[in-house]
Design a protein around this motif. Structure first.
Motif, PDB file in Angstrom:
ATOM      1  N   VAL A  72      14.991 -21.850 -42.010  1.00 34.30           N
ATOM      2  CA  VAL A  72      13.981 -21.643 -43.049  1.00 34.30           C
ATOM      3  C   VAL A  72      12.669 -22.311 -42.651  1.00 34.30           C
ATOM      4  O   VAL A  72      11.597 -21.725 -42.798  1.00 34.30           O
ATOM      5  CB  VAL A  72      14.478 -22.149 -44.417  1.00 34.30           C
ATOM      6  CG1 VAL A  72      13.361 -22.128 -45.451  1.00 34.30           C
ATOM      7  CG2 VAL A  72      15.657 -21.317 -44.892  1.00 34.30           C
ATOM      8  N   ARG A  73      12.750 -23.514 -42.124  1.00 28.31           N
ATOM      9  CA  ARG A  73      11.524 -24.213 -41.681  1.00 28.31           C
ATOM     10  C   ARG A  73      10.809 -23.428 -40.593  1.00 28.31           C
ATOM     11  O   ARG A  73       9.594 -23.302 -40.592  1.00 28.31           O
ATOM     12  CB  ARG A  73      11.860 -25.621 -41.199  1.00 28.31           C
ATOM     13  CG  ARG A  73      12.163 -26.556 -42.333  1.00 28.31           C
ATOM     14  CD  ARG A  73      12.318 -27.980 -41.855  1.00 28.31           C
ATOM     15  NE  ARG A  73      12.626 -28.842 -42.971  1.00 28.31           N
ATOM     16  CZ  ARG A  73      13.469 -29.850 -42.929  1.00 28.31           C
ATOM     17  NH1 ARG A  73      14.084 -30.156 -41.794  1.00 28.31           N
ATOM     18  NH2 ARG A  73      13.699 -30.582 -43.996  1.00 28.31           N
ATOM     19  N   GLN A  76       9.103 -20.446 -42.109  1.00 27.39           N
ATOM     20  CA  GLN A  76       7.891 -20.828 -42.835  1.00 27.39           C
ATOM     21  C   GLN A  76       6.778 -21.263 -41.886  1.00 27.39           C
ATOM     22  O   GLN A  76       5.619 -20.903 -42.082  1.00 27.39           O
ATOM     23  CB  GLN A  76       8.202 -21.967 -43.814  1.00 27.39           C
ATOM     24  CG  GLN A  76       9.073 -21.534 -44.961  1.00 27.39           C
ATOM     25  CD  GLN A  76       9.567 -22.707 -45.808  1.00 27.39           C
ATOM     26  OE1 GLN A  76       9.887 -23.769 -45.299  1.00 27.39           O
ATOM     27  NE2 GLN A  76       9.630 -22.489 -47.109  1.00 27.39           N
ATOM     28  N   ASP A  77       7.119 -22.015 -40.850  1.00 30.14           N
ATOM     29  CA  ASP A  77       6.108 -22.549 -39.928  1.00 30.14           C
ATOM     30  C   ASP A  77       5.495 -21.482 -39.036  1.00 30.14           C
ATOM     31  O   ASP A  77       4.304 -21.507 -38.749  1.00 30.14           O
ATOM     32  CB  ASP A  77       6.707 -23.649 -39.041  1.00 30.14           C
ATOM     33  CG  ASP A  77       7.053 -24.913 -39.811  1.00 30.14           C
ATOM     34  OD1 ASP A  77       6.623 -25.033 -40.984  1.00 30.14           O
ATOM     35  OD2 ASP A  77       7.777 -25.765 -39.255  1.00 30.14           O
ATOM     36  N   SER A  79       5.667 -17.999 -39.516  1.00 32.75           N
ATOM     37  CA  SER A  79       5.244 -16.763 -40.201  1.00 32.75           C
ATOM     38  C   SER A  79       5.197 -15.589 -39.229  1.00 32.75           C
ATOM     39  O   SER A  79       4.132 -15.069 -38.915  1.00 32.75           O
ATOM     40  CB  SER A  79       3.869 -16.971 -40.847  1.00 32.75           C
ATOM     41  OG  SER A  79       3.936 -17.895 -41.884  1.00 32.75           O
ATOM     42  N   ARG A 107      15.334 -17.547 -52.848  1.00 33.28           N
ATOM     43  CA  ARG A 107      14.180 -18.055 -52.093  1.00 33.28           C
ATOM     44  C   ARG A 107      14.102 -17.409 -50.718  1.00 33.28           C
ATOM     45  O   ARG A 107      13.017 -17.059 -50.248  1.00 33.28           O
ATOM     46  CB  ARG A 107      14.261 -19.581 -51.970  1.00 33.28           C
ATOM     47  CG  ARG A 107      13.938 -20.279 -53.286  1.00 33.28           C
ATOM     48  CD  ARG A 107      14.094 -21.781 -53.258  1.00 33.28           C
ATOM     49  NE  ARG A 107      13.548 -22.423 -52.074  1.00 33.28           N
ATOM     50  CZ  ARG A 107      14.025 -23.553 -51.560  1.00 33.28           C
ATOM     51  NH1 ARG A 107      15.055 -24.166 -52.115  1.00 33.28           N
ATOM     52  NH2 ARG A 107      13.467 -24.078 -50.487  1.00 33.28           N
ATOM     53  N   LEU A 111      11.077 -15.182 -49.072  1.00 34.40           N
ATOM     54  CA  LEU A 111      10.475 -15.520 -47.776  1.00 34.40           C
ATOM     55  C   LEU A 111      10.500 -14.328 -46.825  1.00 34.40           C
ATOM     56  O   LEU A 111       9.507 -14.038 -46.146  1.00 34.40           O
ATOM     57  CB  LEU A 111      11.209 -16.696 -47.130  1.00 34.40           C
ATOM     58  CG  LEU A 111      10.961 -18.075 -47.699  1.00 34.40           C
ATOM     59  CD1 LEU A 111      11.959 -19.084 -47.112  1.00 34.40           C
ATOM     60  CD2 LEU A 111       9.537 -18.521 -47.397  1.00 34.40           C
ATOM     61  N   ASP A 114       8.070 -11.645 -47.999  1.00 35.84           N
ATOM     62  CA  ASP A 114       6.695 -12.084 -47.744  1.00 35.84           C
ATOM     63  C   ASP A 114       6.299 -11.837 -46.287  1.00 35.84           C
ATOM     64  O   ASP A 114       5.114 -11.672 -45.990  1.00 35.84           O
ATOM     65  CB  ASP A 114       6.513 -13.573 -48.066  1.00 35.84           C
ATOM     66  CG  ASP A 114       6.506 -13.849 -49.567  1.00 35.84           C
ATOM     67  OD1 ASP A 114       6.408 -12.891 -50.365  1.00 35.84           O
ATOM     68  OD2 ASP A 114       6.609 -15.039 -49.931  1.00 35.84           O
ATOM     69  N   GLN A 115       7.287 -11.811 -45.404  1.00 40.88           N
ATOM     70  CA  GLN A 115       7.031 -11.560 -43.981  1.00 40.88           C
ATOM     71  C   GLN A 115       7.135 -10.064 -43.641  1.00 40.88           C
ATOM     72  O   GLN A 115       7.078  -9.698 -42.478  1.00 40.88           O
ATOM     73  CB  GLN A 115       8.012 -12.355 -43.118  1.00 40.88           C
ATOM     74  CG  GLN A 115       7.809 -13.848 -43.190  1.00 40.88           C
ATOM     75  CD  GLN A 115       6.450 -14.268 -42.681  1.00 40.88           C
ATOM     76  OE1 GLN A 115       5.965 -13.766 -41.670  1.00 40.88           O
ATOM     77  NE2 GLN A 115       5.803 -15.169 -43.383  1.00 40.88           N
TER      78      GLN A 115
END
Length: 154
Positions: A72-73, A76-77, A79, A107, A111, A114-115
Motif C-alpha cells: 500500500v505504501r 501511494q508513494d 502513484s 480503502r 486507491l 484512483d490510479q
C-alpha cells in the motif's frame, strides 16, 4: 496461458485460505495462477499480469494487515497509474466493528480506482459475523465472477 495473480493481505491466514480455495477455479478457467503473500507493486504492473484478485483481511480499526502495508505504501508513494490493471477484490471483515467493517478492502479499492485500475464486477465483502468460513462466500462469487466477466480462456 494468461496469468492471474492473487495478492493476499492476511493476519491470521483467512485471506490466504480463500486464495488457495479459489485458485483451482481460475486454473480450470485456463489461467496460470500465482498466490503472492508479500505483494509488491511490480506484481500488478509487470507485463506478466493479465488479471489480479485481491484477498484482503481487515485488522484493528479498518487497517491493512502487516504483510500488505509495504504494498500500500509503495502504491501511494509511486502513484503508478494502473489503467491496464483489471482486478477483483474479496474483502474480509467483521461487521461488529461498525464503520471500519472491511475497511482495508474498501480503502484498497479506492486507491486502485484512483490510479485508474478497472474493477471487474462488485467487491465481495465477507462478514465473519455471518459467514464462518469465508470460502463459503468466496467460491460462488468467484464462479459467478469468472462467468459474468467471460474470463474463461478458450
Amino acid at each position: 496461458m494468461p496469468m492471474l495473480k492473487i495478492l493476499v493481505g492476511t493476519m491470521y491466514g483467512g485471506a490466504l485460505d480463500v486464495a488457495e480455495q479459489v485458485k483451482p477455479l481460475f486454473e480450470d478457467a485456463g489461467y496460470e495462477v500465482a498466490i503472492v503473500e508479500q505483494p509488491t507493486l511490480a506484481d500488478i504492473t509487470g507485463e506478466d499480469t493479465d488479471l489480479a484478485l485481491f484477498c484482503l483481511s481487515t485488522t484493528g480499526s479498518g487497517d491493512f494487515p502487516g504483510n500488505f502495508v509495504p504494498f500500500v505504501r509503495e502504491l501511494q508513494d509511486k502513484s503508478p497509474g494502473l489503467a491496464e490493471l483489471r482486478y477483483g477484490l474479496i474483502a474480509l471483515g467483521d461487521s461488529s466493528y461498525g464503520d471500519t467493517f472491511c475497511g482495508a478492502g474498501r480503502r484498497l479499492d479506492d486507491l486502485l480506482q484512483d490510479q485508474g485500475a478497472q474493477r471487474l464486477d462488485e467487491r465481495l465483502e465477507v462478514d465473519a459475523m455471518e459467514t464462518f468460513m469465508a470460502d463459503d462466500a468466496a467460491l460462488p462469487w468467484v464462479e459467478a465472477w469468472i462467468a459474468g466477466q467471460d474470463l474463461k480462456v478458450v
